[in-house]
Design a protein around this motif. Structure first.
Motif, PDB file in Angstrom:
ATOM      1  N   ALA A 473     -11.277   8.587  11.989  1.00 47.36           N
ATOM      2  CA  ALA A 473     -11.519   7.868  10.737  1.00 47.36           C
ATOM      3  C   ALA A 473     -12.375   6.626  10.983  1.00 47.36           C
ATOM      4  O   ALA A 473     -13.324   6.344  10.233  1.00 47.36           O
ATOM      5  CB  ALA A 473     -10.191   7.483  10.094  1.00 47.36           C
ATOM      6  N   LEU A 474     -12.074   5.893  12.045  1.00 53.49           N
ATOM      7  CA  LEU A 474     -12.856   4.697  12.373  1.00 53.49           C
ATOM      8  C   LEU A 474     -14.312   5.046  12.678  1.00 53.49           C
ATOM      9  O   LEU A 474     -15.228   4.300  12.333  1.00 53.49           O
ATOM     10  CB  LEU A 474     -12.233   3.981  13.571  1.00 53.49           C
ATOM     11  N   ALA A 475     -14.512   6.179  13.308  1.00 58.67           N
ATOM     12  CA  ALA A 475     -15.862   6.590  13.697  1.00 58.67           C
ATOM     13  C   ALA A 475     -16.757   6.858  12.493  1.00 58.67           C
ATOM     14  O   ALA A 475     -17.984   6.763  12.590  1.00 58.67           O
ATOM     15  CB  ALA A 475     -15.794   7.837  14.578  1.00 58.67           C
ATOM     16  N   GLN A 476     -16.163   7.182  11.350  1.00 59.36           N
ATOM     17  CA  GLN A 476     -16.952   7.549  10.181  1.00 59.36           C
ATOM     18  C   GLN A 476     -17.508   6.357   9.421  1.00 59.36           C
ATOM     19  O   GLN A 476     -18.391   6.513   8.564  1.00 59.36           O
ATOM     20  CB  GLN A 476     -16.095   8.396   9.230  1.00 59.36           C
ATOM     21  N   GLY A 502      -4.409   5.095   5.283  1.00 55.69           N
ATOM     22  CA  GLY A 502      -3.418   6.155   5.490  1.00 55.69           C
ATOM     23  C   GLY A 502      -3.336   6.568   6.947  1.00 55.69           C
ATOM     24  O   GLY A 502      -2.230   6.778   7.490  1.00 55.69           O
ATOM     25  N   ALA A 503      -4.503   6.695   7.594  1.00 56.91           N
ATOM     26  CA  ALA A 503      -4.519   7.074   9.017  1.00 56.91           C
ATOM     27  C   ALA A 503      -3.838   6.011   9.870  1.00 56.91           C
ATOM     28  O   ALA A 503      -3.114   6.328  10.825  1.00 56.91           O
ATOM     29  CB  ALA A 503      -5.956   7.294   9.476  1.00 56.91           C
ATOM     30  N   TYR A 504      -4.044   4.721   9.513  1.00 55.18           N
ATOM     31  CA  TYR A 504      -3.403   3.658  10.290  1.00 55.18           C
ATOM     32  C   TYR A 504      -1.891   3.680  10.102  1.00 55.18           C
ATOM     33  O   TYR A 504      -1.125   3.520  11.070  1.00 55.18           O
ATOM     34  CB  TYR A 504      -3.949   2.282   9.903  1.00 55.18           C
ATOM     35  N   HIS A 505      -1.449   3.851   8.871  1.00 53.85           N
ATOM     36  CA  HIS A 505      -0.003   3.883   8.621  1.00 53.85           C
ATOM     37  C   HIS A 505       0.656   5.004   9.428  1.00 53.85           C
ATOM     38  O   HIS A 505       1.746   4.823   9.991  1.00 53.85           O
ATOM     39  CB  HIS A 505       0.280   4.077   7.127  1.00 53.85           C
ATOM     40  N   ASN A 532      -5.414  -1.033  17.305  1.00 54.61           N
ATOM     41  CA  ASN A 532      -4.945  -1.828  16.167  1.00 54.61           C
ATOM     42  C   ASN A 532      -6.021  -2.817  15.726  1.00 54.61           C
ATOM     43  O   ASN A 532      -6.334  -2.954  14.538  1.00 54.61           O
ATOM     44  CB  ASN A 532      -3.675  -2.579  16.561  1.00 54.61           C
ATOM     45  N   ASP A 533      -6.595  -3.527  16.697  1.00 55.67           N
ATOM     46  CA  ASP A 533      -7.593  -4.551  16.382  1.00 55.67           C
ATOM     47  C   ASP A 533      -8.901  -3.932  15.879  1.00 55.67           C
ATOM     48  O   ASP A 533      -9.601  -4.532  15.054  1.00 55.67           O
ATOM     49  CB  ASP A 533      -7.848  -5.431  17.601  1.00 55.67           C
ATOM     50  N   ALA A 534      -9.222  -2.746  16.376  1.00 60.87           N
ATOM     51  CA  ALA A 534     -10.402  -2.044  15.870  1.00 60.87           C
ATOM     52  C   ALA A 534     -10.211  -1.696  14.391  1.00 60.87           C
ATOM     53  O   ALA A 534     -11.145  -1.812  13.581  1.00 60.87           O
ATOM     54  CB  ALA A 534     -10.656  -0.773  16.676  1.00 60.87           C
ATOM     55  N   THR A 535      -8.981  -1.303  14.039  1.00 59.83           N
ATOM     56  CA  THR A 535      -8.698  -0.984  12.644  1.00 59.83           C
ATOM     57  C   THR A 535      -8.833  -2.220  11.767  1.00 59.83           C
ATOM     58  O   THR A 535      -9.421  -2.162  10.677  1.00 59.83           O
ATOM     59  CB  THR A 535      -7.284  -0.396  12.496  1.00 59.83           C
ATOM     60  N   ARG A 536      -8.301  -3.338  12.225  1.00 51.97           N
ATOM     61  CA  ARG A 536      -8.446  -4.576  11.447  1.00 51.97           C
ATOM     62  C   ARG A 536      -9.912  -4.911  11.254  1.00 51.97           C
ATOM     63  O   ARG A 536     -10.332  -5.318  10.167  1.00 51.97           O
ATOM     64  CB  ARG A 536      -7.729  -5.735  12.128  1.00 51.97           C
ATOM     65  N   THR A 537     -10.722  -4.723  12.286  1.00 56.13           N
ATOM     66  CA  THR A 537     -12.159  -5.013  12.180  1.00 56.13           C
ATOM     67  C   THR A 537     -12.800  -4.173  11.091  1.00 56.13           C
ATOM     68  O   THR A 537     -13.556  -4.684  10.250  1.00 56.13           O
ATOM     69  CB  THR A 537     -12.846  -4.751  13.529  1.00 56.13           C
ATOM     70  N   VAL A 538     -12.525  -2.884  11.086  1.00 61.24           N
ATOM     71  CA  VAL A 538     -13.171  -1.998  10.116  1.00 61.24           C
ATOM     72  C   VAL A 538     -12.658  -2.255   8.704  1.00 61.24           C
ATOM     73  O   VAL A 538     -13.445  -2.272   7.743  1.00 61.24           O
ATOM     74  CB  VAL A 538     -12.981  -0.523  10.520  1.00 61.24           C
ATOM     75  N   ILE A 539     -11.360  -2.470   8.557  1.00 58.31           N
ATOM     76  CA  ILE A 539     -10.809  -2.787   7.235  1.00 58.31           C
ATOM     77  C   ILE A 539     -11.454  -4.059   6.698  1.00 58.31           C
ATOM     78  O   ILE A 539     -11.870  -4.125   5.534  1.00 58.31           O
ATOM     79  CB  ILE A 539      -9.278  -2.950   7.299  1.00 58.31           C
ATOM     80  N   ALA A 540     -11.554  -5.080   7.538  1.00 57.05           N
ATOM     81  CA  ALA A 540     -12.156  -6.349   7.108  1.00 57.05           C
ATOM     82  C   ALA A 540     -13.627  -6.166   6.762  1.00 57.05           C
ATOM     83  O   ALA A 540     -14.114  -6.709   5.758  1.00 57.05           O
ATOM     84  CB  ALA A 540     -11.996  -7.401   8.203  1.00 57.05           C
ATOM     85  N   ASN A 541     -14.354  -5.400   7.593  1.00 54.16           N
ATOM     86  CA  ASN A 541     -15.775  -5.172   7.318  1.00 54.16           C
ATOM     87  C   ASN A 541     -15.964  -4.422   6.005  1.00 54.16           C
ATOM     88  O   ASN A 541     -16.863  -4.735   5.219  1.00 54.16           O
ATOM     89  CB  ASN A 541     -16.413  -4.391   8.466  1.00 54.16           C
ATOM     90  N   GLY A 542     -15.129  -3.423   5.773  1.00 52.72           N
ATOM     91  CA  GLY A 542     -15.244  -2.643   4.545  1.00 52.72           C
ATOM     92  C   GLY A 542     -14.908  -3.459   3.314  1.00 52.72           C
ATOM     93  O   GLY A 542     -15.617  -3.403   2.296  1.00 52.72           O
ATOM     94  N   LEU A 543     -13.829  -4.224   3.370  1.00 54.44           N
ATOM     95  CA  LEU A 543     -13.463  -5.064   2.236  1.00 54.44           C
ATOM     96  C   LEU A 543     -14.523  -6.123   1.969  1.00 54.44           C
ATOM     97  O   LEU A 543     -14.826  -6.444   0.808  1.00 54.44           O
ATOM     98  CB  LEU A 543     -12.105  -5.727   2.486  1.00 54.44           C
ATOM     99  N   ARG A 544     -15.127  -6.658   3.032  1.00 51.40           N
ATOM    100  CA  ARG A 544     -16.188  -7.656   2.851  1.00 51.40           C
ATOM    101  C   ARG A 544     -17.370  -7.061   2.091  1.00 51.40           C
ATOM    102  O   ARG A 544     -17.989  -7.731   1.256  1.00 51.40           O
ATOM    103  CB  ARG A 544     -16.652  -8.174   4.215  1.00 51.40           C
TER     104      ARG A 544
END
Length: 554
Positions: A473-476, A502-505, A532-544
């Motif tokens: 999911a992160l790769a996409q 969902g994938a993170y949960h 975990n930290d990679a997920t936070r990075t992508v979530i933050a980038n996407g929300l930004r």
């Protein structure tokens, strides 16, 4: 290994196969892509390169696919390659190659997801452009959220973008606004063709504070004062409310400047030079029917007045002469008939309307409470405004909700849903992952767990099914960003973030990140902290990209 890196590996393998077989390497593309199969059982990634090249070089696709599979099987990081159907390549990465993505993302930080896909494009993006005769209504708010998100996406993919608000401060609607303000100041009913709402009394009172003598003037002079001062006050309020919503524009362009600067005459001269104007009944017309419009359009009336369409022509030309090679305009649902005349106008200037002009139409938005539409604004009287929406559900929820749906679909925003602290609220669902990943980081620090440096990262340990699912999911994300920019579809980012959440949960539920009690910290704990930290990075980038915050606590 990122999808882009794997695509390069596939292309390198193709070069090797073509060299070994003496095939024409000129047939090879400059780049290729790999995609996630719909069925995870088919592998981590799929390539259609063999199918694309077989006809060009006269080799059966499965034969070419077999040669590519053999070559790819020797590449580091690739666990296996299978041939499917007429020549699809299904590729599986080994755990170390797949897990390295976590390091790539963390080290890239805010840059992960960006690309140069649209580099070299200079785009003018106009959105909102509500008339300064009242507060921004909910339809305009939709464009504020979508337009701002789109500008962020375009910039993230390498385009040079200028955002613009067209300030309609000329024309009959401004006269009606001025008459309405004068009536409000006198305590009289609004004119029959005027505007109504408590905001008019507020603006009229502010004008009177600026000009205490205004009601002692004759009506014509008083109306002019209310026009000049009232429009400026209204526009200042619009800009302030948009700024509070997180939206600011590079340029605020005044329609009146087109009239005062001679731009209308300049545009008419250019159109005459192109040979598309004609005179009829004392008026000047543009022969837009030559380019598919349903009728020709008047530029200047027989009494010498310019039409709104003439201002549209001058404004378009002004944008093009400022160096923008693509003009993108976002309009409401009631402007669908506008497309044909604007495309024809672009062609009349000698442009390619399919390249130089793009018009996006947004559909209606309704705010719903307890199953019924919220119809009345406290200030505007007949419409729901930006302030009403923000008061009802908040800035983050409003921006996310409005950007979450394709702009060509009407939407109902349920106040109860978008204010609920639960997983069925999409923005809560995504922001909760941002907060949870941040919380994991804080708790890890308390027990002495750190990621360590890249040399101490063991990506091969990330072999659990849920870890692999999260990594895929992160790769996409980079591909999602590029596609959303190219298709003008910010909603793709929102929907992706929900899938990633969902994938993170699922990862969090099945793969413990922190050690229990006195349990010794291991390389697996550290590897999972990277993920975990990679997920936070992508979530933050996407929300930004959507103009939404990524909270550290909720």
């Amino acid at each position: 290994m990122t999808p882009a890196e794997l695509a390069e590996v596939v292309l390198t393998a193709a070069h090797a196969v073509f060299t070994e077989r003496g095939l024409d390497r000129a047939a090879l593309p400059e780049r290729t892509v790999v995609e996630r199969p719909r069925n995870p059982e088919h592998g981590d990634y799929a390539s259609t390169l063999a199918l694309q090249l077989s006809k060009k070089v006269g080799v059966p696709p499965r034969e070419l696919a077999a040669a590519l599979a053999e070559q790819l099987g020797r590449a580091p990081g690739i666990k296996s390659v299978e041939i499917a159907g007429p020549g699809f390549l299904n590729i599986r990465l080994d755990a170390a190659a797949a897990g390295q993505l976590a390091r790539v993302i963390v080290e890239a930080g805010a840059d992960y997801g960006t690309s140069d896909r649209l580099a070299g494009q200079k785009i003018n993006l106009e959105f909102v452009s509500a008339n300064p005769t009242g507060p921004v209504h909910i339809g305009g708010v939709r464009w504020a959220a979508v337009g701002d998100a789109l500008s962020r996406l375009l910039r993230a993919t390498g385009a040079e973008v200028g955002t613009e608000y067209y300030f309609n401060d000329a024309g009959s609607q401004i006269d009606r606004f001025a008459r309405s303000l004068l009536a409000a100041a006198k305590g009289e009913p609004a004119p029959e063709d005027g505007y109504a709402g408590a905001y008019l009394t507020e603006i009229a009172t502010q004008v009177q504070a600026l000009r205490p003598d205004v009601l002692s003037l004759d009506d014509a002079a008083a109306q002019e004062v209310f026009r000049v001062e009232g429009v400026q006050l209204m526009f200042a309020e619009i800009k302030s409310s948009l700024r509070d919503f997180g939206v600011e524009f590079d340029t605020y362009f005044n329609e009146k400047d087109l009239h005062d600067s001679g731009e209308l005459e300049h545009a008419l001269t250019r159109l005459r030079e192109q040979g598309h104007t004609f005179e009829h009944d004392g008026a000047t017309w543009l022969r837009t029917t030559d380019f598919g419009d349903d009728k020709d359009r008047v530029l200047r009336k027989s009494n010498g007045e310019w039409t709104y369409f003439a201002a549209d022509c001058a404004y378009y030309l002004d944008k093009r002469e400022r160096g923008f090679d693509r003009v993108v305009i976002m309009l409401g649902a009631d402007h669908h008939g506008y497309i044909g005349r604007m495309k024809a106008m672009s062609a009349c200037f000698g442009d390619d309307p399919e390249h130089h002009l793009e018009i996006l139409i947004g559909q209606l938005v309704n705010l719903v409470r307890d199953g019924a539409p919220v119809r009345m604004s406290k200030r505007a009287g007949t419409v729901v405004t930006l302030e009403d929406l923000v008061e009802a559900i908040g800035v983050d929820a409003a921006r996310y909700a409005l950007a979450r749906y394709s702009s060509d679909s009407p939407i109902d925003l349920d106040v109860e849903l978008w204010t609920k602290a639960g997983n069925d609220n999409p923005v809560f669902y995504v922001q909760y992952v941002a907060a949870r990943t941040a919380s994991v980081g804080r708790n890890a620090a308390e027990v002495g767990l750190t990621r360590g440096d890249a040399a101490s990262f063991h990506p091969e340990l990330l072999g659990h099914e849920k870890e692999n699912e999260l990594l895929k999911a992160l790769a996409q994300f980079p591909a999602v960003v590029a596609t959303a920019a190219e298709l003008r579809a910010p909603h793709r980012v929102a929907r992706y973030l929900e899938e990633l959440a969902g994938a993170y949960h699922r990862f969090y539920d099945h793969c413990r990140i922190l050690p229990r009690g006195e349990e010794e910290i291991t390389d697996l704990h550290r590897a999972r902290l990277w993920l975990n930290d990679a997920t936070r990075t992508v979530i933050a980038n996407g929300l930004r990209l959507l103009g939404v915050t990524a909270p550290e606590r909720m």
